[in-house]
Write a protein that holds these residues in place. Structure first.
Motif, PDB file in Angstrom:
ATOM      1  N   MET A   1      67.426  60.032  83.187  1.00 26.33           N
ATOM      2  CA  MET A   1      67.314  59.998  84.476  1.00 26.33           C
ATOM      3  C   MET A   1      68.254  61.195  85.167  1.00 26.33           C
ATOM      4  O   MET A   1      68.500  61.284  86.143  1.00 26.33           O
ATOM      5  CB  MET A   1      68.336  58.816  85.187  1.00 26.33           C
ATOM      6  CG  MET A   1      67.709  57.396  84.814  1.00 26.33           C
ATOM      7  SD  MET A   1      65.966  57.102  85.038  1.00 26.33           S
ATOM      8  CE  MET A   1      66.119  56.996  86.832  1.00 26.33           C
ATOM      9  N   ILE A   2      67.999  62.298  84.502  1.00 25.85           N
ATOM     10  CA  ILE A   2      68.910  63.722  85.015  1.00 25.85           C
ATOM     11  C   ILE A   2      68.030  64.647  85.810  1.00 25.85           C
ATOM     12  O   ILE A   2      68.480  65.639  86.129  1.00 25.85           O
ATOM     13  CB  ILE A   2      69.518  64.326  83.730  1.00 25.85           C
ATOM     14  CG1 ILE A   2      68.425  64.601  82.737  1.00 25.85           C
ATOM     15  CG2 ILE A   2      70.444  63.332  82.869  1.00 25.85           C
ATOM     16  CD1 ILE A   2      69.013  65.671  81.759  1.00 25.85           C
ATOM     17  N   TYR A   3      66.814  64.075  85.883  1.00 26.40           N
ATOM     18  CA  TYR A   3      65.637  65.344  86.554  1.00 26.40           C
ATOM     19  C   TYR A   3      65.357  65.000  87.869  1.00 26.40           C
ATOM     20  O   TYR A   3      65.084  65.895  88.733  1.00 26.40           O
ATOM     21  CB  TYR A   3      64.325  65.070  85.733  1.00 26.40           C
ATOM     22  CG  TYR A   3      64.520  65.316  84.142  1.00 26.40           C
ATOM     23  CD1 TYR A   3      64.682  66.705  83.699  1.00 26.40           C
ATOM     24  CD2 TYR A   3      64.272  64.323  83.331  1.00 26.40           C
ATOM     25  CE1 TYR A   3      64.857  66.795  82.359  1.00 26.40           C
ATOM     26  CE2 TYR A   3      64.510  64.433  81.993  1.00 26.40           C
ATOM     27  CZ  TYR A   3      64.838  65.953  81.389  1.00 26.40           C
ATOM     28  OH  TYR A   3      65.115  66.024  80.077  1.00 26.40           O
TER      29      TYR A   3
ATOM     30  N   ASP B   1      58.832  65.416  93.424  1.00 23.46           N
ATOM     31  CA  ASP B   1      57.633  64.766  93.862  1.00 23.46           C
ATOM     32  C   ASP B   1      57.004  63.897  92.608  1.00 23.46           C
ATOM     33  O   ASP B   1      56.116  63.399  92.442  1.00 23.46           O
ATOM     34  CB  ASP B   1      56.545  65.490  94.208  1.00 23.46           C
ATOM     35  CG  ASP B   1      56.679  66.363  95.648  1.00 23.46           C
ATOM     36  OD1 ASP B   1      57.658  65.595  96.602  1.00 23.46           O
ATOM     37  OD2 ASP B   1      56.416  67.380  95.774  1.00 23.46           O
ATOM     38  N   HIS B   2      57.926  63.863  91.541  1.00 27.76           N
ATOM     39  CA  HIS B   2      57.558  63.090  90.323  1.00 27.76           C
ATOM     40  C   HIS B   2      58.654  62.317  89.755  1.00 27.76           C
ATOM     41  O   HIS B   2      59.192  62.441  88.474  1.00 27.76           O
ATOM     42  CB  HIS B   2      57.232  64.178  89.170  1.00 27.76           C
ATOM     43  CG  HIS B   2      56.243  65.135  89.434  1.00 27.76           C
ATOM     44  ND1 HIS B   2      54.773  64.873  89.562  1.00 27.76           N
ATOM     45  CD2 HIS B   2      56.234  66.552  90.282  1.00 27.76           C
ATOM     46  CE1 HIS B   2      54.158  65.637  90.065  1.00 27.76           C
ATOM     47  NE2 HIS B   2      54.891  66.744  90.339  1.00 27.76           N
ATOM     48  N   GLN B   3      59.214  61.342  90.658  1.00 29.94           N
ATOM     49  CA  GLN B   3      60.365  60.756  90.325  1.00 29.94           C
ATOM     50  C   GLN B   3      60.221  59.666  89.323  1.00 29.94           C
ATOM     51  O   GLN B   3      61.218  59.129  88.494  1.00 29.94           O
ATOM     52  CB  GLN B   3      60.863  59.603  91.465  1.00 29.94           C
ATOM     53  CG  GLN B   3      61.260  60.633  92.834  1.00 29.94           C
ATOM     54  CD  GLN B   3      62.443  61.121  92.605  1.00 29.94           C
ATOM     55  OE1 GLN B   3      63.492  60.426  92.083  1.00 29.94           O
ATOM     56  NE2 GLN B   3      62.430  62.569  92.704  1.00 29.94           N
ATOM     57  N   SER B   4      59.019  59.352  88.747  1.00 29.96           N
ATOM     58  CA  SER B   4      58.515  58.371  87.599  1.00 29.96           C
ATOM     59  C   SER B   4      58.559  59.208  86.159  1.00 29.96           C
ATOM     60  O   SER B   4      58.706  58.432  85.275  1.00 29.96           O
ATOM     61  CB  SER B   4      57.231  57.767  87.850  1.00 29.96           C
ATOM     62  OG  SER B   4      56.261  58.761  87.817  1.00 29.96           O
TER      63      SER B   4
ATOM     64  N   PRO C   1      57.050  57.101  81.646  1.00 34.38           N
ATOM     65  CA  PRO C   1      56.930  56.318  80.277  1.00 34.38           C
ATOM     66  C   PRO C   1      55.564  55.359  80.180  1.00 34.38           C
ATOM     67  O   PRO C   1      55.158  55.077  79.332  1.00 34.38           O
ATOM     68  CB  PRO C   1      58.138  55.262  80.597  1.00 34.38           C
ATOM     69  CG  PRO C   1      58.890  56.267  81.528  1.00 34.38           C
ATOM     70  CD  PRO C   1      58.004  56.836  82.427  1.00 34.38           C
ATOM     71  N   LYS C   2      55.060  55.089  81.539  1.00 31.57           N
ATOM     72  CA  LYS C   2      53.807  54.464  81.338  1.00 31.57           C
ATOM     73  C   LYS C   2      52.809  55.010  80.602  1.00 31.57           C
ATOM     74  O   LYS C   2      51.754  54.609  79.941  1.00 31.57           O
ATOM     75  CB  LYS C   2      53.176  54.236  82.959  1.00 31.57           C
ATOM     76  CG  LYS C   2      54.027  53.233  83.562  1.00 31.57           C
ATOM     77  CD  LYS C   2      53.396  53.051  84.994  1.00 31.57           C
ATOM     78  CE  LYS C   2      54.337  52.099  85.871  1.00 31.57           C
ATOM     79  NZ  LYS C   2      53.940  51.949  87.124  1.00 31.57           N
ATOM     80  N   GLU C   3      52.837  56.433  80.580  1.00 31.46           N
ATOM     81  CA  GLU C   3      51.762  57.224  79.795  1.00 31.46           C
ATOM     82  C   GLU C   3      52.353  57.531  78.335  1.00 31.46           C
ATOM     83  O   GLU C   3      51.809  58.750  77.674  1.00 31.46           O
ATOM     84  CB  GLU C   3      51.519  58.398  80.542  1.00 31.46           C
ATOM     85  CG  GLU C   3      50.897  58.433  82.223  1.00 31.46           C
ATOM     86  CD  GLU C   3      50.509  59.610  82.794  1.00 31.46           C
ATOM     87  OE1 GLU C   3      49.333  59.928  82.964  1.00 31.46           O
ATOM     88  OE2 GLU C   3      51.740  60.262  83.045  1.00 31.46           O
ATOM     89  N   ALA C   4      53.193  57.056  77.817  1.00 33.05           N
ATOM     90  CA  ALA C   4      53.987  57.289  76.593  1.00 33.05           C
ATOM     91  C   ALA C   4      52.986  57.361  75.588  1.00 33.05           C
ATOM     92  O   ALA C   4      53.135  58.222  74.648  1.00 33.05           O
ATOM     93  CB  ALA C   4      54.969  56.198  76.266  1.00 33.05           C
ATOM     94  N   ASN C   5      52.158  56.548  75.421  1.00 25.02           N
ATOM     95  CA  ASN C   5      51.193  56.228  74.279  1.00 25.02           C
ATOM     96  C   ASN C   5      50.637  57.692  73.943  1.00 25.02           C
ATOM     97  O   ASN C   5      50.282  58.156  73.086  1.00 25.02           O
ATOM     98  CB  ASN C   5      50.219  55.183  74.282  1.00 25.02           C
ATOM     99  CG  ASN C   5      51.061  53.834  74.033  1.00 25.02           C
ATOM    100  OD1 ASN C   5      52.200  53.898  73.603  1.00 25.02           O
ATOM    101  ND2 ASN C   5      50.271  52.735  74.435  1.00 25.02           N
ATOM    102  N   PHE C   6      49.960  58.244  75.294  1.00 28.99           N
ATOM    103  CA  PHE C   6      49.095  59.391  75.253  1.00 28.99           C
ATOM    104  C   PHE C   6      50.026  60.603  74.570  1.00 28.99           C
ATOM    105  O   PHE C   6      49.739  61.360  73.978  1.00 28.99           O
ATOM    106  CB  PHE C   6      48.508  59.630  76.686  1.00 28.99           C
ATOM    107  CG  PHE C   6      47.785  61.122  76.515  1.00 28.99           C
ATOM    108  CD1 PHE C   6      46.819  61.308  75.743  1.00 28.99           C
ATOM    109  CD2 PHE C   6      48.421  62.203  77.293  1.00 28.99           C
ATOM    110  CE1 PHE C   6      46.046  62.530  76.121  1.00 28.99           C
ATOM    111  CE2 PHE C   6      47.834  63.454  77.401  1.00 28.99           C
ATOM    112  CZ  PHE C   6      46.761  63.667  76.554  1.00 28.99           C
ATOM    113  N   TYR C   7      51.251  60.579  75.337  1.00 32.04           N
ATOM    114  CA  TYR C   7      51.918  61.984  75.300  1.00 32.04           C
ATOM    115  C   TYR C   7      52.661  61.899  73.913  1.00 32.04           C
ATOM    116  O   TYR C   7      52.827  63.194  73.473  1.00 32.04           O
ATOM    117  CB  TYR C   7      52.918  61.947  76.441  1.00 32.04           C
ATOM    118  CG  TYR C   7      52.090  62.588  77.825  1.00 32.04           C
ATOM    119  CD1 TYR C   7      51.976  63.965  77.805  1.00 32.04           C
ATOM    120  CD2 TYR C   7      51.997  62.048  78.845  1.00 32.04           C
ATOM    121  CE1 TYR C   7      51.208  64.495  78.952  1.00 32.04           C
ATOM    122  CE2 TYR C   7      51.296  62.546  79.967  1.00 32.04           C
ATOM    123  CZ  TYR C   7      50.881  63.810  80.008  1.00 32.04           C
ATOM    124  OH  TYR C   7      50.326  64.258  81.174  1.00 32.04           O
TER     125      TYR C   7
END
Length: 225
Positions: A73-75, A83-86, A202-208
């Protein structure tokens, strides 16, 4: 039968990405996850970077390692992430060493892209190499470099395994971070040329996590296996 990229890299004997005595030297493996004990030692006059330096001195480490696939949560207070809090999942490995240290190519490759992403919280000077190994085409990304690393580069320029092609940048040129190298493997660059996300939702974790596998496949530290 084709070997996996992981097997190909492990069998190839990659060159160290930073000086071997640093890459394989005593290290502080840093926990920046929300539940880390480090946050209990941080205050207005002593931020997490200062606490990391204190712990490094305490154990005599020569390297700080920021972990792959870590929730952070450091970013969110940086301009680059406004604009990319998630985006909180770190998909590279950070190698914390002093500015001016050389960066080496772990394999033969070529310059795929480079740019200075100078916004606060971003990569700063960045170079991406393209590699081919045993039928696999993939890329390695190097962020938080010195601005001087970007001079005299050309797309397609050949970089030999073990060649020093960049140096670690200072805080005032690397996106505002403590001096370190962000190192990342990327299989498919898709639409990207001189940039690629290093922190994702994290919702895109599987892809990345599939497209950006564990950089320790190249680094080869036993304590990260």
């Amino acid at each position: 039968m084709n070997t996996s990229l992981e097997s190909a890299l492990q069998q190839h004997r990659c060159h160290p990405v930073i000086l071997a005595e640093l890459q394989f030297g005593p290290a502080l493996i840093v926990d920046l996850s929300p539940s880390s004990e480090i946050w209990g030692k941080v205050n207005a006059g002593h931020d997490f970077s200062a606490e990391i330096k204190r712990q490094v001195a305490e154990i005599g480490a020569v390297l700080e390692i920021g972990r792959y696939a870590e929730q952070r949560m450091i970013y969110q207070d940086t301009d680059s992430f406004s604009d990319h809090q998630s985006r909180t999942l770190h998909i590279g490995i950070d190698l914390g060493i002093p500015a001016g240290n050389p960066v080496f190519s772990p394999l033969d490759g070529e310059i795929f892209g480079f740019a200075d992403h100078h916004q606060q919280g971003d990569y700063g000077p960045t170079i991406i190499l393209r590699h081919q190994l045993e039928g696999h085409t993939f890329h390695t990304l190097y962020g938080h470099l010195a601005k001087s690393s970007l001079t005299s580069l050309d797309i397609g320029q050949q970089i030999k395994q073990g060649e020093a092609f960049a140096t670690i940048g200072h805080t005032d040129e690397n996106g505002g971070w403590a001096t370190h190298l962000h190192f990342q493997i990327i299989k498919n660059m898709d639409r990207y040329q001189n940039d690629y996300p290093g922190v994702v939702d994290p919702k895109e974790a599987n892809f990345y996590l599939d497209n950006c596998p564990d950089p320790n496949w190249i680094l080869g530290r036993n304590d990260l296996a």
